[in-house]
Design a protein around this motif. Structure first.
Motif, PDB file in Angstrom:
ATOM      1  N   THR A 244      80.335  56.889  38.848  1.00  0.00           N
ATOM      2  CA  THR A 244      81.791  56.942  38.731  1.00  0.00           C
ATOM      3  C   THR A 244      82.384  58.076  39.550  1.00  0.00           C
ATOM      4  O   THR A 244      83.596  58.150  39.722  1.00  0.00           O
ATOM      5  N   TRP A 245      81.522  58.974  40.042  1.00  0.00           N
ATOM      6  CA  TRP A 245      81.985  60.064  40.887  1.00  0.00           C
ATOM      7  C   TRP A 245      80.882  60.415  41.884  1.00  0.00           C
ATOM      8  O   TRP A 245      79.741  60.028  41.712  1.00  0.00           O
ATOM      9  N   ASP A 246      81.263  61.109  42.939  1.00  0.00           N
ATOM     10  CA  ASP A 246      80.345  61.408  44.042  1.00  0.00           C
ATOM     11  C   ASP A 246      79.549  62.676  43.725  1.00  0.00           C
ATOM     12  O   ASP A 246      80.096  63.781  43.740  1.00  0.00           O
ATOM     13  N   VAL A 247      78.264  62.504  43.449  1.00  0.00           N
ATOM     14  CA  VAL A 247      77.435  63.652  43.077  1.00  0.00           C
ATOM     15  C   VAL A 247      77.217  64.598  44.248  1.00  0.00           C
ATOM     16  O   VAL A 247      76.786  65.740  44.058  1.00  0.00           O
ATOM     17  N   LYS A 248      77.522  64.149  45.469  1.00  0.00           N
ATOM     18  CA  LYS A 248      77.346  65.011  46.638  1.00  0.00           C
ATOM     19  C   LYS A 248      78.509  65.973  46.838  1.00  0.00           C
ATOM     20  O   LYS A 248      78.359  67.016  47.488  1.00  0.00           O
ATOM     21  N   THR A 249      79.673  65.632  46.287  1.00  0.00           N
ATOM     22  CA  THR A 249      80.859  66.468  46.515  1.00  0.00           C
ATOM     23  C   THR A 249      81.415  67.093  45.240  1.00  0.00           C
ATOM     24  O   THR A 249      82.254  67.982  45.314  1.00  0.00           O
ATOM     25  N   GLN A 250      80.980  66.637  44.054  1.00  0.00           N
ATOM     26  CA  GLN A 250      81.468  67.176  42.791  1.00  0.00           C
ATOM     27  C   GLN A 250      80.317  67.744  41.973  1.00  0.00           C
ATOM     28  O   GLN A 250      79.188  67.250  42.046  1.00  0.00           O
ATOM     29  N   LYS A 251      80.627  68.764  41.180  1.00  0.00           N
ATOM     30  CA  LYS A 251      79.628  69.349  40.300  1.00  0.00           C
ATOM     31  C   LYS A 251      79.464  68.535  39.016  1.00  0.00           C
ATOM     32  O   LYS A 251      78.397  68.535  38.414  1.00  0.00           O
TER      33      LYS A 251
END
Length: 331
Positions: free
Chosen positions: A115-122
Motif C-alpha cells: 500500500t506504500w513504497d518501502v523504498k521511499t517511506q519508513k
C-alpha cells in the motif's frame, strides 16, 4: 462461492458509501429508482442493480410503493456525522487497501507491504501521504468508535483516573471512555501531525477539558510519558514486526509505576493459530499494509512477563476493530 461473492458485496457497499446514499436517506427519508438515477446522473439500469444489491445485503429496504430507505443497520453505521459512522473505514479499504490486493502476490513473494513504497517511506504513517492524511485517521476512528464502547464495559476503570493512549490516532477510544467514565482523564500520545489532526475532533466532542495531547515517537528512548494509572495500546502492536512490537511493549512497561495497568486491545489470533477468521484475515491484511501481524495472547503474555508485567488474561468482546482486551499489571 460465498467467499467469491465477497468482492461484489464490498464494492456495492463502497460505491453506495461514496455516493452518500445512506446519508441522503437519514431520518426516514425515501427515494424512488427514478429519483435516485436523476440525482446521481446515471441510467436506471445500473441504478437499480446497485440499489437491489444494497437491499439484498440488508443495507437498504424497499417498500411496497417502490421507495428505498435505510435499514436500522445503515441508519446507525453509514450516515455521516453519527457517532458510530463506519464509512471512513469502508472508504479507506476501498481507496487504499483494495488496490493493493491486486498486487498481493508481490507482497507474498517479496515479504513487504504494497500500500506504500518501502523504498521511499519508513512506514505507513507519513504526514505527506495524501491517502493516509485524507482517509486513514477517519477510518481508524470509524473502526474504533464501537469497539471503544466494548472496552469501556469490559474493564473496571473505577481505580483508573488518568490513561495514556499510546498511538491514540483519532481519539475514538479516549472520547468513548471519557463519555462513559466521567472521572477519567485521557491523553493522546501520537506523532505531532496526528495530534493536530485530532484536536478538532476532541473539541467537537466537547471533551477538550478532559482529553489532552502529548506528541512524540514511541520508538524514542524515554519517549512515552510517565505518571499514568494505565496505558492503552489499541490496535498498535499489530502494525509492527516482533522486534518493534516488543520495543513498544517494553517502553510502555517502563513508563508505568508499580500497580499500573497496560491494556492491549487487538484482534487476537487464537493461541493454536486456527482462527478466528476476522483476526486471521486482518492479520493477512498486515501483509499489504505493514511489517506486522496479529499476535496471539500467549505471545503478548510471554513478552509481558519479560518486561515486569503480570498478565491477567484476555476479556473477550465482540468489537468491529478488536475481539478483546489483554490486561497486564506492573509488578
Amino acid at each position: 462461492m460465498d467467499l467469491t461473492l465477497g468482492v461484489y458485496a464490498f464494492k456495492s457497499l463502497a460505491l453506495a458509501t461514496e455516493l452518500e446514499v445512506f446519508t441522503e436517506l437519514d431520518g426516514g427519508k425515501t427515494i424512488s429508482l427514478a429519483e435516485f438515477a436523476t440525482r446521481h446522473g446515471i441510467h436506471e439500469r445500473p441504478a437499480e442493480l446497485l440499489l437491489t444489491a444494497c437491499v439484498s445485503l440488508g443495507l437498504l429496504r424497499l417498500d411496497e410503493k417502490g421507495a428505498y430507505g435505510n435499514t436500522p443497520l445503515s441508519e446507525e453505521f453509514l450516515v455521516k456525522g453519527k457517532p458510530r459512522y463506519f464509512g471512513g473505514w469502508v472508504t479507506l479499504v476501498d481507496k487504499h487497501e483494495y488496490p493493493a490486493y491486486l498486487k498481493m502476490e508481490e507482497s507474498l513473494r517479496g515479504n513487504h507491504p504494497s500500500t506504500w513504497d518501502v523504498k521511499t517511506q519508513k512506514s505507513l504513517f507519513q504526514p505527506n501521504d495524501p491517502v493516509v492524511k485524507e482517509h486513514f485517521w477517519d477510518a481508524m476512528h470509524s473502526l474504533s468508535a464501537y469497539t471503544a464502547g466494548q472496552l469501556a464495559e469490559s474493564v473496571d476503570f473505577s481505580e483508573i483516573k488518568a490513561i495514556l493512549d499510546v498511538g491514540g490516532g483519532g481519539a475514538a477510544y479516549d472520547i468513548e471512555l471519557c463519555r462513559r467514565h466521567p472521572h477519567l482523564r485521557a491523553t493522546v500520545f501520537d506523532l505531532p501531525f496526528v495530534c493536530e489532526l485530532t484536536k478538532p475532533r476532541v473539541a467537537d466532542a466537547g471533551l477538550a477539558d478532559r482529553i489532552d495531547f502529548a506528541s512524540g515517537d514511541f520508538f524514542e528512548v524515554g519517549g512515552i510519558p510517565e505518571g499514568y494509572d494505565a496505558i492503552l495500546l489499541s490496535n498498535i502492536l499489530h502494525d509492527w514486526g516482533i522486534e518493534d512490537a516488543r520495543k513498544i511493549l517494553r517502553s510502555c512497561a517502563e513508563a508505568l509505576s508499580p500497580g499500573g495497568v497496560l491494556l492491549i486491545t487487538e484482534s487476537f489470533v487464537d493461541d493454536d493459530k486456527r482462527g478466528p477468521a476476522p483476526a486471521a484475515l486482518m492479520s493477512l491484511n498486515m501483509l499489504v499494509e505493514t511489517w506486522g501481524r496479529n499476535y496471539t495472547a500467549a505471545e503478548y503474555s510471554g513478552w509481558m512477563d519479560e518486561f515486569g508485567l503480570k498478565s491477567e488474561g484476555v476479556t473477550p468482546f465482540d468489537g468491529q476493530g478488536a475481539n478483546g482486551v489483554l490486561v497486564g499489571r506492573k509488578l
